[in-house]
Design an enzyme around this catalytic site. Structure first.
Site, short mmCIF file in Angstrom:
data_model
loop_
_atom_site.label_atom_id
_atom_site.label_comp_id
_atom_site.label_asym_id
_atom_site.label_seq_id
_atom_site.Cartn_x
_atom_site.Cartn_y
_atom_site.Cartn_z
N HIS A 33 0.88 -1.26 -0.11
CA HIS A 33 -0.09 0.00 -0.09
C HIS A 33 0.96 1.34 0.19
CE1 HIS A 33 -3.88 1.98 1.86
NE2 HIS A 33 -3.20 2.77 1.29
N GLU A 60 -7.80 2.17 -3.82
CA GLU A 60 -8.16 2.49 -2.92
C GLU A 60 -9.13 3.77 -3.08
OE1 GLU A 60 -6.66 3.67 1.89
OE2 GLU A 60 -5.47 4.56 0.09
N ALA A 70 -8.41 11.36 3.30
CA ALA A 70 -7.71 12.13 2.35
C ALA A 70 -8.11 11.67 0.80
CB ALA A 70 -6.05 11.93 2.42
N HIS A 82 -11.52 2.31 5.32
CA HIS A 82 -12.38 3.82 5.02
C HIS A 82 -13.83 3.04 5.07
CE1 HIS A 82 -9.18 6.54 3.99
NE2 HIS A 82 -8.52 5.45 3.28
N HIS A 87 -5.19 -0.49 6.52
CA HIS A 87 -4.39 0.74 7.62
C HIS A 87 -5.39 0.43 8.77
CE1 HIS A 87 -6.84 3.59 5.65
NE2 HIS A 87 -6.02 3.98 4.67
N ARG A 113 -19.48 -1.55 23.88
CA ARG A 113 -20.68 -2.38 23.60
C ARG A 113 -21.01 -2.47 21.87
NH1 ARG A 113 -22.70 -0.05 28.36
NH2 ARG A 113 -23.13 1.73 27.40
N ASP A 166 4.57 4.42 11.64
CA ASP A 166 5.48 5.56 11.34
C ASP A 166 5.47 6.53 12.69
OD1 ASP A 166 2.62 6.60 11.20
OD2 ASP A 166 3.12 7.86 9.65
N ASP A 224 1.87 3.06 3.21
CA ASP A 224 0.57 4.35 2.94
C ASP A 224 1.28 5.79 2.44
OD1 ASP A 224 -1.83 5.08 2.40
OD2 ASP A 224 -2.19 5.87 4.34
N ALA A 271 -2.98 12.48 5.64
CA ALA A 271 -3.07 12.27 4.08
C ALA A 271 -1.87 11.24 3.74
CB ALA A 271 -2.77 13.35 3.28
#
Length: 391
Positions: free
Chosen positions: A59, A125, A136, A191, A212, A223, A244, A270, A305
């Protein structure tokens, strides 16, 4: 030795069965010819260094000031070269949300680079992701995952589409996951605003990757466990982590390892175009990103981003910050992503017959010293003296 035959001796080798403190690797052409044996005159002396298999990034959006989403071959080559010089010998290029026809055009360019051996596949993606968790990605370009549109993008990769990230709770999401699974394309949950139950449905439908993990999805509630718990607890799922120090707190990364184990974790970058570069303004698809102190955020809204990470740094952090063993780090940066991409027979471990994709690290600091891809030195070969010769 001839130009297509060499041997590296004296290094610590991280092998599938464990670590050898002073080993020897012989390389013929593009392949590892053998492991073991006594050092011979003319071998490259790698005493004080550690050799691991080349890193595999599932990725990554760009690097070196360039983006895979530009649709420009020269930019894609720059991005791939930047990460190669940091040890990523196998790259799956990631796109970002855009107009469908434009992303198809980008895929056509990237597919040519796969055919040329520069890239190993394409990861889409977006645009089939949640408005609530778009990060982003440009909200006005997001789409529900209509299987016909998903198939259109998949076909644009000309057989080189390897992975799709989508939100399974959206209309058409579960149907698209099933279709991708039938096509042999990795369906990744990301996402997403999905809950625990729908995420389990997506896994049962064929989703096998968490894009990610923790980022761009609901957090864990006592819950309402949400997608994170579903993705962590299912042994069929490989979870991506961005190690990172910005995307995730180290304790969260340790939690993922404690739950899933290294055999189900793929450390990714990423990365966007600023990887390997300095602070400044950079494009990410149709959006603008400002990088300050190495952290990439959207100019509009301030969302994280992507990253400026390279996998040599991810490896070093894995060992020195997280306290992973060398074998665990290699598993997550090489073996797991190689296997996920269906390339485990040729890359991902140091074994005879596999590609001579090697990363050489200083044994004390784990700083990158050299990179070899398919038997060719990319950087760092001049660091090493020949055994039996003066330094």
């Amino acid at each position: 030795m001839t130009a297509d035959r060499t041997a590296l001796a004296g290094a610590r080798l991280v092998l599938p069965g464990g670590v050898i403190d002073a080993g020897r690797i012989s390389v013929e052409g593009t392949r590892i010819a053998g492991l073991g044996g006594e050092a011979e005159p003319g071998d490259l002396d790698l005493t004080g260094y550690t050799v691991v298999p080349g890193f595999v990034d599932l990725h990554v959006h760009g690097g070196g000031g360039a983006s895979y989403a530009s649709g420009i071959a020269e930019e894609a080559l720059t991005a791939a070269r930047t990460h190669l010089e940091h040890g990523t010998t196998t790259t799956m290029a990631s796109t970002v949300t855009g107009e469908i026809d434009e992303v198809c055009r980008q895929a056509a360019v990237l597919s040519e680079l796969v055919e040329d051996g520069v890239l190993a596949g394409i990861h889409f993606e977006g645009p089939f992701i949640s408005h609530n968790r778009c990060g982003a990605h440009r909200p006005d370009l997001l789409r529900d995952p209509d299987p016909a549109l998903v198939r259109k993008l998949a076909d644009a990769g000309r057989g080189h589409t390897k992975m799709f990230t989508l939100a399974p709770e959206l209309p058409g999401g579960l149907e698209s996951v099933r279709m991708l699974s039938e096509l042999g394309i990795i369906a990744a949950v990301g996402h997403t605003d999905s809950d625990y139950e729908v995420t389990l449905e997506a896994i049962d439908a064929g989703a096998t990757v968490a894009t990610h993990l923790f980022n761009a999805m609901p957090g864990i509630q006592h819950r309402a466990p949400g997608p994170i718990v579903a993705l962590l607890e299912d042994e069929r799922v490989t979870v991506e982590l961005v190690n990172d120090g910005v995307h995730l707190h180290p304790s969260v990364v340790e939690l993922a390892y404690g739950t899933a184990g290294a055999e189900r974790v793929a450390l990714i970058t990423d990365a966007m175009g600023a990887a390997g570069m300095g602070d400044g303004l950079y494009p990410l698809g149709p959006l603008q990103v400002r990088v300050e102190d190495g952290v990439a955020r959207l100019v509009e809204g301030g969302s994280i981003a992507g990253s400026t990470l390279t996998l040599d740094v991810a490896f070093r952090r894995a060992v020195t910050v997280l306290g992973l063993s060398l074998n665990q780090a290699v598993t997550s940066l090489s073996t797991v992503p190689a296997r996920l991409m269906g390339l485990g027979d040729t890359i991902g471990t140091l074994e005879a017959g596999k590609n001579a994709d090697l990363v050489v690290l200083d044994s004390d600091s784990y700083e990158l010293a050299a990179v070899m891809r398919r038997g060719e030195w990319i950087v760092g070969a001049d660091r090493f003296a020949r055994a039996g010769n003066p330094a």
